[in-house]
Design an enzyme around this catalytic site. Structure first.
Site, PDB file in Angstrom:
ATOM      1  N   LYS A  13      48.104  31.379  38.839  1.00  0.00           N
ATOM      2  CA  LYS A  13      48.841  32.571  39.956  1.00  0.00           C
ATOM      3  C   LYS A  13      49.481  32.179  41.837  1.00  0.00           C
ATOM      4  O   LYS A  13      50.751  31.827  41.324  1.00  0.00           O
ATOM      5  CB  LYS A  13      47.682  33.934  40.187  1.00  0.00           C
ATOM      6  N   ARG A  89      42.208  43.746  41.586  1.00  0.00           N
ATOM      7  CA  ARG A  89      41.117  42.880  40.511  1.00  0.00           C
ATOM      8  C   ARG A  89      40.753  44.163  39.598  1.00  0.00           C
ATOM      9  O   ARG A  89      39.870  44.111  38.853  1.00  0.00           O
ATOM     10  CB  ARG A  89      40.747  41.651  41.351  1.00  0.00           C
ATOM     11  N   ARG A 128      41.249  21.302  38.897  1.00  0.00           N
ATOM     12  CA  ARG A 128      42.247  21.595  40.029  1.00  0.00           C
ATOM     13  C   ARG A 128      41.354  21.044  41.445  1.00  0.00           C
ATOM     14  O   ARG A 128      40.360  21.077  41.722  1.00  0.00           O
ATOM     15  CB  ARG A 128      42.116  23.098  40.404  1.00  0.00           C
ATOM     16  N   ARG A 161      37.085  23.828  44.695  1.00  0.00           N
ATOM     17  CA  ARG A 161      36.260  25.047  45.019  1.00  0.00           C
ATOM     18  C   ARG A 161      34.872  25.333  44.512  1.00  0.00           C
ATOM     19  O   ARG A 161      34.472  24.448  43.555  1.00  0.00           O
ATOM     20  CB  ARG A 161      36.813  25.925  44.668  1.00  0.00           C
ATOM     21  N   ARG A 172      32.927  34.200  35.841  1.00  0.00           N
ATOM     22  CA  ARG A 172      34.655  34.720  36.634  1.00  0.00           C
ATOM     23  C   ARG A 172      35.556  35.374  35.357  1.00  0.00           C
ATOM     24  O   ARG A 172      36.295  36.310  35.423  1.00  0.00           O
ATOM     25  CB  ARG A 172      35.690  33.931  37.131  1.00  0.00           C
TER      26      ARG A 172
END
Ligand code: AP5
Ligand code: ZN
Length: 217
Positions: A13, A89, A128, A161, A172
């Site tokens: 996203k 969400r 990431r 993160r 998650r």
């Protein structure tokens, strides 16, 4: 253009939204980025949100709906359209967004879901790197920065993160399947859902999304 970009953690996203935002000249609103900026500023919301985010849970619907309402009303870069990343969400968030947009006479045009198998997400998330100030993301293997651990645009350092570890990712994903995936049915009922294969290269995903939106700026 007025779209929602949905998909599980690591689906792409935050990688696709800036490309689409530039192409369609619409704002990119990432509720995750907005919350992370509260965390780094140490606001009351940031303090509450950090604990929830690190555990892979969700911040309350009321808070998130108010954040988006405020952005859509006051952020001038959203006048020409918007790409919502990470919102809605939950089904209640989707319902509230719907009534907000209908009352503004600006209904949602498409809900684009980046569809990808969970098994591909671990390597995406654990590799990431992000530039906190802009939300730009890189990947150690799949999309490395030009200079190690450094943002291509500003030269500032990249970080990982705090929710990008295997344990938080598992939670998650559970949250996503239980609370967010049902939104797909909500948009299918309205006839505005479209699914894109997000396991392809970032460029192929961008092209597929633009195809699904008709390339009309
Ligand atoms: P949020 O920041 O939205 O996190 P998320 O949904 O878990 O999604 P990610 O940002 O992890 O994934 P992405 O799809 O953006 O992937 P990316 O493009 O970076 O939310 C964080 C938290 O905030 C939530 O857990 C929740 O607590 C809270 N929150 C946020 N919104 C909320 C709301 N509305 N209500 C309640 N709570 C809310 O890509 C991932 C990696 O893969 C990158 O390294 C990238 O370079 C790489 N990559 C991308 N595409 C490809 C590709 N095609 N091929 C290979 N690698 C790729
Ligand atoms: Zn993201």
């Amino acid at each position: 253009i007025r779209i929602v970009l949905m998909g599980p953690p690591g689906a792409g996203k935050g990688t696709q939204a800036p490309v689409l935002s530039k192409y369609f000249q619409a704002c990119h609103l990432s509720t995750g980025d907005i919350l992370r900026s509260h965390v780094s500023k140490g606001t009351e919301l940031g303090i509450q949100a950090k604990e929830i985010m690190d555990k892979g849970g969700l911040v309350s619907d009321d808070i998130m709906v108010n954040i988006i309402k405020d952005e859509l009303e006051n952020n001038i870069s959203c006048k020409n359209g918007f790409i919502l990343d990470g919102f809605p969400r939950t089904v209640p968030q989707a319902e509230k967004l719907g009534s907000m947009l209908v009352s503004r006479n600006e209904p949602l045009e498409k809900a684009v879901e980046l569809v990808i198998d969970d098994s591909l997400l671990v390597s995406r998330i654990t590799g990431r790197l992000v530039h906190p100030a802009s939300g730009r993301s890189y990947h150690t293997e799949f999309n490395p920065p030009k200079v190690e651990m450094t943002d291509d645009v500003t030269g500032e350092p990249l970080i990982q993160r705090s929710d990008d570890n295997v344990e938080a990712l598992k939670k998650r994903l559970v949250t996503y399947h239980a609370q967010t995936e049902p939104i797909a049915a909500f948009y299918k009922d309205q006839g505005i859902w479209t699914g894109i294969d997000a396991a392809q290269s970032p460029e192929k995903v961008s092209t597929a999304v633009k195809n699904s939106l008709g390339w009309e700026k």
